[in-house]
Design a protein around this motif. Structure first.
Motif, PDB file in Angstrom:
ATOM      1  N   UNK A   1       0.825  -1.214   0.000  1.00  0.00           N
ATOM      2  CA  UNK A   1       0.000   0.000   0.000  1.00  0.00           C
ATOM      3  C   UNK A   1       0.860   1.266   0.000  1.00  0.00           C
ATOM      4  N   UNK A   2       2.012   1.207   0.665  1.00  0.00           N
ATOM      5  CA  UNK A   2       2.901   2.366   0.679  1.00  0.00           C
ATOM      6  C   UNK A   2       3.498   2.613  -0.703  1.00  0.00           C
ATOM      7  N   UNK A   3       3.869   1.530  -1.390  1.00  0.00           N
ATOM      8  CA  UNK A   3       4.360   1.690  -2.764  1.00  0.00           C
ATOM      9  C   UNK A   3       3.267   2.284  -3.648  1.00  0.00           C
ATOM     10  N   UNK A   4       2.040   1.796  -3.455  1.00  0.00           N
ATOM     11  CA  UNK A   4       0.923   2.326  -4.243  1.00  0.00           C
ATOM     12  C   UNK A   4       0.679   3.802  -3.930  1.00  0.00           C
ATOM     13  N   UNK A   5       0.780   4.173  -2.657  1.00  0.00           N
ATOM     14  CA  UNK A   5       0.575   5.569  -2.282  1.00  0.00           C
ATOM     15  C   UNK A   5       1.648   6.462  -2.898  1.00  0.00           C
ATOM     16  N   UNK A   6       2.897   5.991  -2.903  1.00  0.00           N
ATOM     17  CA  UNK A   6       3.934   6.806  -3.540  1.00  0.00           C
ATOM     18  C   UNK A   6       3.690   6.897  -5.043  1.00  0.00           C
ATOM     19  N   UNK A   7       3.152   5.821  -5.623  1.00  0.00           N
ATOM     20  CA  UNK A   7       2.788   5.876  -7.030  1.00  0.00           C
ATOM     21  C   UNK A   7       1.733   6.938  -7.294  1.00  0.00           C
TER      22      UNK A   7
ATOM     23  N   UNK B   1      -2.398   4.215 -14.952  1.00  0.00           N
ATOM     24  CA  UNK B   1      -1.107   4.790 -15.330  1.00  0.00           C
ATOM     25  C   UNK B   1      -0.723   4.354 -16.743  1.00  0.00           C
ATOM     26  N   UNK B   2      -0.929   3.076 -17.069  1.00  0.00           N
ATOM     27  CA  UNK B   2      -0.655   2.605 -18.437  1.00  0.00           C
ATOM     28  C   UNK B   2      -1.469   3.407 -19.450  1.00  0.00           C
ATOM     29  N   UNK B   3      -2.742   3.684 -19.096  1.00  0.00           N
ATOM     30  CA  UNK B   3      -3.593   4.467 -20.000  1.00  0.00           C
ATOM     31  C   UNK B   3      -3.019   5.862 -20.200  1.00  0.00           C
TER      32      UNK B   3
ATOM     33  N   UNK C   1       1.221   9.630  -5.462  1.00  0.00           N
ATOM     34  CA  UNK C   1       1.870  10.929  -5.299  1.00  0.00           C
ATOM     35  C   UNK C   1       2.663  11.286  -6.552  1.00  0.00           C
ATOM     36  N   UNK C   2       3.417  10.331  -7.075  1.00  0.00           N
ATOM     37  CA  UNK C   2       4.199  10.614  -8.282  1.00  0.00           C
ATOM     38  C   UNK C   2       3.290  10.960  -9.457  1.00  0.00           C
ATOM     39  N   UNK C   3       2.158  10.283  -9.544  1.00  0.00           N
ATOM     40  CA  UNK C   3       1.212  10.595 -10.611  1.00  0.00           C
ATOM     41  C   UNK C   3       0.680  12.017 -10.442  1.00  0.00           C
ATOM     42  N   UNK C   4       0.327  12.388  -9.197  1.00  0.00           N
ATOM     43  CA  UNK C   4      -0.173  13.732  -8.941  1.00  0.00           C
ATOM     44  C   UNK C   4       0.863  14.795  -9.304  1.00  0.00           C
ATOM     45  N   UNK C   5       2.140  14.417  -9.188  1.00  0.00           N
ATOM     46  CA  UNK C   5       3.223  15.354  -9.496  1.00  0.00           C
ATOM     47  C   UNK C   5       3.638  15.290 -10.964  1.00  0.00           C
ATOM     48  N   UNK C   6       2.949  14.462 -11.752  1.00  0.00           N
ATOM     49  CA  UNK C   6       3.228  14.376 -13.175  1.00  0.00           C
ATOM     50  C   UNK C   6       4.297  13.388 -13.569  1.00  0.00           C
ATOM     51  N   UNK C   7       4.756  12.575 -12.620  1.00  0.00           N
ATOM     52  CA  UNK C   7       5.794  11.585 -12.909  1.00  0.00           C
ATOM     53  C   UNK C   7       5.146  10.216 -13.124  1.00  0.00           C
ATOM     54  N   UNK C   8       4.530  10.025 -14.301  1.00  0.00           N
ATOM     55  CA  UNK C   8       3.810   8.779 -14.560  1.00  0.00           C
ATOM     56  C   UNK C   8       4.750   7.580 -14.640  1.00  0.00           C
ATOM     57  N   UNK C   9       5.939   7.764 -15.188  1.00  0.00           N
ATOM     58  CA  UNK C   9       6.883   6.642 -15.277  1.00  0.00           C
ATOM     59  C   UNK C   9       7.349   6.214 -13.886  1.00  0.00           C
TER      60      UNK C   9
ATOM     61  N   UNK D   1       5.566   6.630 -11.212  1.00  0.00           N
ATOM     62  CA  UNK D   1       4.377   6.005 -10.622  1.00  0.00           C
ATOM     63  C   UNK D   1       4.265   4.555 -11.053  1.00  0.00           C
ATOM     64  N   UNK D   2       4.582   4.291 -12.317  1.00  0.00           N
ATOM     65  CA  UNK D   2       4.493   2.915 -12.823  1.00  0.00           C
ATOM     66  C   UNK D   2       5.466   2.000 -12.089  1.00  0.00           C
ATOM     67  N   UNK D   3       6.654   2.497 -11.794  1.00  0.00           N
ATOM     68  CA  UNK D   3       7.637   1.694 -11.043  1.00  0.00           C
ATOM     69  C   UNK D   3       7.056   1.290  -9.687  1.00  0.00           C
TER      70      UNK D   3
END
Length: 203
Positions: free
Chosen positions: A123-129, A165-167, A131-139, A141-143
């Motif tokens: 869940x923590x990895x997902x939450x950081x994903x 994220x893939x979409x 956050x990264x998506x919200x900040x525009x870092x989709x790649x 977030x995918x990691x």
């Protein structure tokens, strides 16, 4: 001797009462006002149990966050961290609030700290994903979502988020596969359904 026994009994009863209030504070399917009153009772109690106060602050902060009172939520999470700095969920929730407020570096620092404390928490990895998506870092977030799926392959939300994220990245085949897998695990997953709907619009 009798007075000492009574004093000890009174303290135990007081701690039991605080624990009971905490249980109400943590219950998310009851009236919000009752929850807040219970959380306040624990936070304001003259208790020598800082971890209980930190838990109450976490729950009150979540209520504040859901009500979009982000400054109050941030204050509660920060106070809770001062009481129990080894509790990963506190950093997770503060990081999510920081992200909503546009404080990208602070958000990522909080999630990094949470993951240092609990590196195998999907869940923590997902939450950081998120956050990264919200900040525009989709790649990025995918990691994180890849790691969340690896750790907890039975969690529909991880597939749904990764599919989204893939979409966003234009990887439509992977988006469809992840979204369908999410719906296999949880037939009413809203994010997966929305992603498939968007994919159908573009087919």
């Amino acid at each position: 001797i009798c007075s000492v026994v009574l004093s000890g009994t009174s303290k135990a009863a007081a701690d039991d009462a605080v624990a009971e209030k905490l249980g109400i504070c943590q219950t998310d399917d009851i009236d919000v006002k009752l929850r807040l009153a219970a959380c306040d009772a624990v936070i304001n109690a003259l208790s020598e149990l800082p971890n209980l106060r930190a838990e109450a602050l976490l729950n009150r902060g979540i209520i504040m966050e859901e009500d979009n009172n982000l400054d109050a939520a941030l204050a509660d999470f920060s106070t809770a961290i001062s009481l129990n700095p080894e509790y990963p969920a506190l950093y997770e929730h503060r990081g999510l609030v920081n992200a909503k407020q546009g404080k990208g570096d602070a958000a990522l620092n909080d999630l990094a700290m949470a993951l240092r404390l609990a590196p195998d928490d999907a869940d923590l990895h997902a939450s950081r994903g998120v956050v990264r998506m919200l900040l525009g870092d989709d790649k990025g977030a995918l990691v994180d979502l890849n790691e969340a799926v690896r750790i907890a392959p039975g969690d529909a939300d991880h597939y749904a988020r990764r599919g989204f994220i893939h979409w966003r990245l234009g990887s439509h085949a992977n988006a469809e596969a992840d979204s369908r897998r999410a719906l296999e695990l949880e037939s009413d997953n809203e994010l997966a359904s929305r992603t498939l709907s968007e994919l159908r619009k573009r087919s």
